[in-house]
Scaffold this motif. Sequence first.
Motif, short mmCIF file in Angstrom:
data_model
loop_
_atom_site.label_atom_id
_atom_site.label_comp_id
_atom_site.label_asym_id
_atom_site.label_seq_id
_atom_site.Cartn_x
_atom_site.Cartn_y
_atom_site.Cartn_z
N LEU A 45 -26.47 57.75 19.80
CA LEU A 45 -26.10 59.19 20.36
C LEU A 45 -24.49 59.10 20.37
O LEU A 45 -24.43 60.60 20.97
CB LEU A 45 -26.88 58.43 21.69
CG LEU A 45 -26.35 59.03 22.99
CD1 LEU A 45 -27.78 60.69 23.28
CD2 LEU A 45 -27.11 58.63 24.48
N ALA A 46 -23.63 58.33 20.35
CA ALA A 46 -22.00 58.09 20.04
C ALA A 46 -22.13 59.53 19.05
O ALA A 46 -21.61 60.71 19.44
CB ALA A 46 -21.63 56.78 19.77
N ALA A 47 -22.55 59.78 17.92
CA ALA A 47 -22.18 60.36 16.77
C ALA A 47 -22.92 61.34 17.50
O ALA A 47 -22.60 62.94 16.43
CB ALA A 47 -23.79 59.53 15.82
N THR A 48 -24.54 61.37 18.10
CA THR A 48 -25.38 63.64 18.22
C THR A 48 -24.04 63.50 19.08
O THR A 48 -23.84 65.16 19.67
CB THR A 48 -26.41 62.54 18.86
OG1 THR A 48 -27.03 61.72 18.27
CG2 THR A 48 -26.78 64.21 19.91
N ALA B 27 -29.81 52.87 19.09
CA ALA B 27 -29.43 54.69 19.69
C ALA B 27 -28.45 54.69 19.95
O ALA B 27 -28.60 56.08 20.06
CB ALA B 27 -31.46 54.33 20.12
N GLY B 28 -28.12 53.94 20.94
CA GLY B 28 -26.87 54.11 21.96
C GLY B 28 -25.93 54.28 20.62
O GLY B 28 -24.98 55.92 20.77
N THR B 29 -25.26 53.99 19.48
CA THR B 29 -24.45 54.46 18.09
C THR B 29 -25.46 55.51 17.76
O THR B 29 -23.69 56.52 17.10
CB THR B 29 -24.78 53.28 17.53
OG1 THR B 29 -24.60 52.03 18.15
CG2 THR B 29 -24.03 53.07 16.12
N ALA C 95 -24.48 49.22 23.49
CA ALA C 95 -24.46 50.30 22.17
C ALA C 95 -23.02 49.68 21.58
O ALA C 95 -21.87 49.77 22.57
CB ALA C 95 -24.80 51.56 21.88
N GLN C 96 -22.87 49.80 20.72
CA GLN C 96 -21.85 49.50 19.84
C GLN C 96 -21.33 50.64 18.53
O GLN C 96 -21.44 51.10 18.03
CB GLN C 96 -22.03 48.42 19.10
CG GLN C 96 -21.64 46.98 19.58
CD GLN C 96 -22.30 45.80 18.56
OE1 GLN C 96 -21.12 45.32 18.10
NE2 GLN C 96 -23.10 46.00 18.12
N VAL C 97 -19.60 50.80 18.27
CA VAL C 97 -19.92 52.53 17.59
C VAL C 97 -18.09 52.05 16.92
O VAL C 97 -18.33 52.21 16.18
CB VAL C 97 -19.12 53.30 18.86
CG1 VAL C 97 -20.22 53.71 19.18
CG2 VAL C 97 -17.87 53.51 19.74
N ASP C 98 -17.74 50.71 17.40
CA ASP C 98 -16.65 49.84 16.57
C ASP C 98 -17.38 48.91 16.28
O ASP C 98 -17.44 47.72 17.58
CB ASP C 98 -15.57 50.05 17.87
CG ASP C 98 -14.29 49.34 17.03
OD1 ASP C 98 -14.51 48.62 15.94
OD2 ASP C 98 -12.57 49.60 17.39
N PHE C 99 -17.43 48.68 15.25
CA PHE C 99 -18.13 47.02 14.73
C PHE C 99 -17.00 46.06 14.22
O PHE C 99 -17.38 45.00 13.61
CB PHE C 99 -18.74 47.42 13.38
CG PHE C 99 -20.59 48.44 14.01
CD1 PHE C 99 -21.38 47.80 14.81
CD2 PHE C 99 -20.09 49.89 14.79
CE1 PHE C 99 -22.46 48.20 15.31
CE2 PHE C 99 -21.09 50.18 14.78
CZ PHE C 99 -21.98 49.55 15.46
N GLU C 100 -16.38 45.82 14.53
CA GLU C 100 -14.60 44.69 14.00
C GLU C 100 -15.02 43.32 14.53
O GLU C 100 -14.70 42.53 14.30
CB GLU C 100 -13.24 45.47 14.31
CG GLU C 100 -12.81 44.29 14.11
CD GLU C 100 -10.62 44.31 14.21
OE1 GLU C 100 -10.53 44.25 14.07
OE2 GLU C 100 -10.88 45.81 14.77
#
Length: 619
Positions: free
Chosen positions: A359-362, A355-357, A383-388
């Motif tokens: 939220l970043a998109a939101t 849900a944090g991921t 929360a992650q946004v960069d999944f490398e």
Amino acid sequence: MPGDDDTPDPFTNLYEGPAKMVQAFFAPMAAMPGRDALAPEDVQHWAEVGTRLQAMWLEFMTEQNSQPDAALSYLDPARWMALAQGWYKQMPLVDPQRQKALWDESFALWQQVLGGFSAAGTSDNTPELPYKDRRFADDRWRSHPAFALIHQTYLFVAERLNAMVDDIHGLPEDQREKLRFTTKALVEAASPANFPFTNPVVMERTLETRGENLVSGMEHMLADMKRGQLTHTKLGAFSLGENIATTPGKVVFETELFQLIQYSPTTEKVLETPLVIFPPWINRFYILDLNPKKSFVAWAVDQGITVFMVSWKSADASMKDVVWDDYIRAQITAIDHIRARLDVDNVHAIGYCVAGTTLAATLAILARRGEADKVASATFFTAQVDFEKAGDLLHFVDDQQLATIESLSPEGYLDGRYMAATFNLLRGTDLIWNYVVSNYLLGEDYPEFDLLYWNGDTTNLPAKWHQAYLRELYRDNRLVQPDSLEADGTPIDLTRIETPTYVQAGREDHIAPAESVWRITDHLRGPVRFVLAGSGHIAGVINPPDAQKYQYWINDGAPRSLEEFQSGATEHKGSWWPDWIDWIKGQSSDQVPAKGKRKPGSKSDNVIEDAPGRYVKSR
């Protein structure tokens, strides 16, 4: 796979000698001091135990043949062992010279262990053993040469097999990581602690109870196999709204996807800017409201915050077309409803895990639309946004794994038991094999533990969304590529986010590794406060100040990497929650009276039902 050809299986070969010794010592254990010889009635009892075990198993198999459960095939250990089939033959172990060296080292180890017992002169004086592991902490693993040999051989082979992964030449790094994970899983499964005739604690319990532990264990195992899920805590011990998820509040709004809970204030005045929490929909929201002592919700309310919680609906066939856009729209809808309900300009928002991921998109979409001021601040829990660098979960996003997951969702949603099994596998020793030993082999009763109850309270996922999430974010890492993804007709560019953010990561998090969480700081353009908390994905977040546990680290400099952050960070004892509340109040400290719709369900305030609501109870 061992057994598919002539490739030797090191576990079978190296266990063969010690395992036979265990069988030789089983009979003397029955005649240990204080034990009487088997009486005729004892012999009859053992026969009855065997008959009961056989009858229970046959009844179960008859039921399964008539009502096969897809979860059983997914949870079958053979399925996970098959992951290693393609790589096992590449292991350096098949090299004859490496095999000889392994044999020589193993015999040297056996001589060392047995020599220690000879030097001690009696098994009452336990010798010092070269390998240590908490699975073998009981003295019975070390007080008898047979069991000392068994577990020392296992730890030796485990060390060598894990090391050999790095010795394979020409293996791409992503495949090497997958092989490392698979080898670890297989090694954990092969532990002699997991088998009754190589575990002295189980053998002792079996003799003490005259096999009744095995009957209880069989009952536990068959019940779990029927459920398709490993049980960690006593079923029926907890009831939502009664002894778990008890913070008072009301459901004030709902859609087909979520309910919105508003909690009742406990202070005369509250911060003007309310807080909305978006928990992950792969779990139930009440991880943040387990009980009054652990509840982040109750604590935040006591700090003078008007707290709202989103309770996501567990997916069913009606949600087969739900995608990520719907969850992003849901977050925006919740934000807008709160703003209108309380007549405020903006809200503070928390996003936990997935849900944090989202939220970043939101936030990125609101920024693109010129509506960024709807959110005064954003807090990200693990929360992650960069999944490398997303860790072991990356091993489940290749084409074969995605096809398997898709095949398990014929009605348009993924049964939550599959996700639970995956997360358990990430910590196999703690969340699988520990319970196999205690509940199946020792026959122990299940504990009453709220956290474990929550862990087993699974949530179904919309299959279409889940597949896209694994492909586009985990596998292809598109969220950090500006405008590569869009939702609700708006391209997503995280670099547009200027909202003040508080980012919390867990130092020992195995689901959202700290290095992966850190990378959100590389993409946001607003002020960021990064906090590294002790412990992992759950305990690192749920750490109330009164518990006085763990610690957290702050670096007020300008570190460019997690390594730089850690090298210059200051350690603070206890919970990071007080640091967070100070940060929140630093955004705006304006207060208003806790009256009117600040008290959900008060006069003229129409509400739907009491917290925790219906959605969290749906299965």
